[in-house]
Design a protein around this motif. Structure first.
Motif, PDB file in Angstrom:
ATOM      1  N   UNK B  93       0.837  -1.144  -0.024  1.00 50.56           N
ATOM      2  CA  UNK B  93      -0.131  -0.035  -0.048  1.00 50.56           C
ATOM      3  C   UNK B  93       0.964   1.193  -0.002  1.00 50.56           C
ATOM      4  N   UNK B  94       1.838   1.088   0.982  1.00 50.68           N
ATOM      5  CA  UNK B  94       2.667   2.334   1.028  1.00 50.68           C
ATOM      6  C   UNK B  94       3.751   2.555  -0.291  1.00 50.68           C
ATOM      7  N   UNK B  95       3.934   1.404  -0.683  1.00 48.89           N
ATOM      8  CA  UNK B  95       4.912   1.414  -2.060  1.00 48.89           C
ATOM      9  C   UNK B  95       4.009   1.909  -3.435  1.00 48.89           C
ATOM     10  N   UNK B  96       2.873   1.901  -3.232  1.00 51.80           N
ATOM     11  CA  UNK B  96       1.895   2.194  -4.486  1.00 51.80           C
ATOM     12  C   UNK B  96       1.536   3.784  -4.372  1.00 51.80           C
ATOM     13  N   UNK B  97       1.686   4.403  -5.576  1.00 55.81           N
ATOM     14  CA  UNK B  97       1.646   5.763  -5.681  1.00 55.81           C
ATOM     15  C   UNK B  97      -0.057   6.309  -5.277  1.00 55.81           C
ATOM     16  N   UNK B  98      -0.169   7.075  -4.496  1.00 52.69           N
ATOM     17  CA  UNK B  98      -1.409   7.340  -3.801  1.00 52.69           C
ATOM     18  C   UNK B  98      -2.538   7.562  -5.111  1.00 52.69           C
ATOM     19  N   UNK B  99      -2.175   8.134  -6.182  1.00 52.80           N
ATOM     20  CA  UNK B  99      -3.009   8.599  -7.241  1.00 52.80           C
ATOM     21  C   UNK B  99      -3.976   7.590  -7.820  1.00 52.80           C
ATOM     22  N   UNK B 100      -3.007   6.334  -7.711  1.00 51.66           N
ATOM     23  CA  UNK B 100      -4.094   5.243  -8.329  1.00 51.66           C
ATOM     24  C   UNK B 100      -5.274   4.790  -7.715  1.00 51.66           C
ATOM     25  N   UNK B 101      -5.048   5.129  -6.287  1.00 50.73           N
ATOM     26  CA  UNK B 101      -6.288   4.481  -5.393  1.00 50.73           C
ATOM     27  C   UNK B 101      -7.652   5.585  -5.660  1.00 50.73           C
TER      28      UNK B 101
END
Lengths: 190, 207
Positions: B93-101
């Motif tokens: 979750x932390x490694x994934x860029x926030x914009x995708x969510x």
């Protein structure tokens, strides 16, 4: 003849649904008891079958090696983690278990055994020991479950069972290599 | 002797054919490997199942269509693999860029222990992992039949262990927006999982 009836009785006993369910409910019992005993039932039934079909064994298993090979193929098949799962889920695989272990592994190995030279027998034991050691390593140290139907602890138990088998085989090989076995066979030859 | 050799060759051929067909061409030695292969081959589908998240809001599982889904199956009283899996999921979750969510991605932790994992329990569990109910949902399936359906669609086997525990498949599942299961990943390796997830998301963005 008597041996045949004992073998047949054992075979039929193992095929009874409650016995099957009990033995298959615990992984170690499934692999190290049910499968072993099926093999033993085949060993016991072998002389009768040999007498019934002498030509088959004379022609196609003269040297003893084909029987040995068939035994190894069947054993290898049942060592695959998925075949054990499948035997619980597919009735065809369960049926194949009850046919293959006694009649395609137990019978041929008993027919082959006296035909093999001692050196071949020792090599066979060593191969079996190596296979069981590998299986033991696989089951004890695997980090995930290999059989979906059984628990992790069951799997480790099976691994230690294999370790026990491998060590027993090793001890037996050392015993026959380094002790004089003739005294036990003298009665047969005289 | 000649017949012996013929018999020997016959047995070897029989052995190879037997092992070839059982292991699906030497690719699946365990049922688990076969399961993953079968799941990836099956037609895409978001099952029609009602789920409830940690805030008590209920959804239809179908509403996650058109998003990538990273999904795990858990029960909150688990002491063995689940905490590690959820911790690693947090890492992904932390490694994934926030914009995708915003529109493309949602994380789901689905509990199969409906009895004990009530909305309150899931809410507390979500707090441990800082899971907001928008991008990371902790779900329970109120209806037992529907839970069974959901588990069977994704081929999750759950076996009770002792009185209070379960043994179950532990993996990260990634679904694509059409509902096809595209990856079943090792939960112990969150870096790789994040990389693979990111790859799919970037591809989606370029479309």
């Amino acid at each position: 003849m008597r041996q045949f009836y004992y073998g047949l009785a054992l075979f039929l006993f193992l095929a009874l649904p409650p016995v099957r369910h009990l033995l298959e409910s615990i992984m170690a019992m499934h692999m190290h008891m049910q499968m072993m005993l099926l093999l033993v039932s085949g060993l016991l039934m072998a002389p009768f079958i040999q007498k019934k079909f002498p030509a088959l064994f004379m022609n196609f298993n003269k040297s003893g090696y084909p029987g040995l090979l068939l035994f190894l193929v069947i054993i290898l098949y049942w060592l695959l983690p998925r075949t054990m799962d499948e035997s619980l889920e597919l009735w065809t695989v369960e049926l194949f278990k009850f046919i293959s272990l006694p009649f395609l592994a137990g019978v041929p190995i008993r027919d082959s055994w006296p035909k093999l030279r001692e050196a071949s027998q020792v090599v066979f034991f060593l191969v079996l020991g190596v296979i069981f050691s590998v299986m033991s390593y696989l089951y004890v140290f695997s980090e995930s479950t290999l059989c979906n139907n059984y628990l992790m602890t069951d799997q480790k138990t099976v691994g230690y069972g294999f370790m026990f088998l491998a060590i027993s085989i090793l001890i037996y090989v050392l015993l026959i290599l380094f002790t004089d076995q003739r005294q036990y066979f003298e009665k047969d030859s005289s | 002797m000649k017949k012996d050799i013929a018999a020997g060759i016959g047995i070897v051929v029989f052995g190879i054919i037997l092992l070839f067909f059982t292991t699906n061409g030497f690719t699946a030695f365990t049922m688990e490997q076969q399961r993953v292969q079968d799941l990836q081959a099956q037609p895409p589908e978001f099952p029609d199942v009602e789920v409830v998240d940690q805030t008590g809001e209920s959804y239809n599982f179908r509403e996650f269509e058109n998003k990538h889904v990273l999904m795990t199956f858990i029960y909150t009283s688990c002491a063995a693999a689940c905490p590690e899996m959820s911790t690693n999921m947090k890492h992904v979750y932390e490694l994934t860029e926030g914009k995708y969510f915003e529109d493309d991605l949602v994380f789901l932790s689905i509990s199969f222990d409906t009895k004990r994992d009530t909305v309150e329990v899931l809410g507390r569990y979500a707090e441990y992992f800082n899971a907001d109910a928008e991008s990371w949902k902790m779900l329970r399936v109120p209806d037992d039949k529907e839970l069974e359906k959901l588990l069977s669609v994704y081929g999750v086997t759950v076996i009770p262990e002792g009185d209070a525990d379960y043994q179950h498949n532990t993996s990260f599942y990634i679904l694509n927006p059409e509902g096809r299961l595209i990856e079943v990943l090792d939960y112990k390796d969150p870096e790789t999982a994040a990389e693979i997830l990111e790859k799919y998301l970037r591809e989606q963005e370029e479309k």
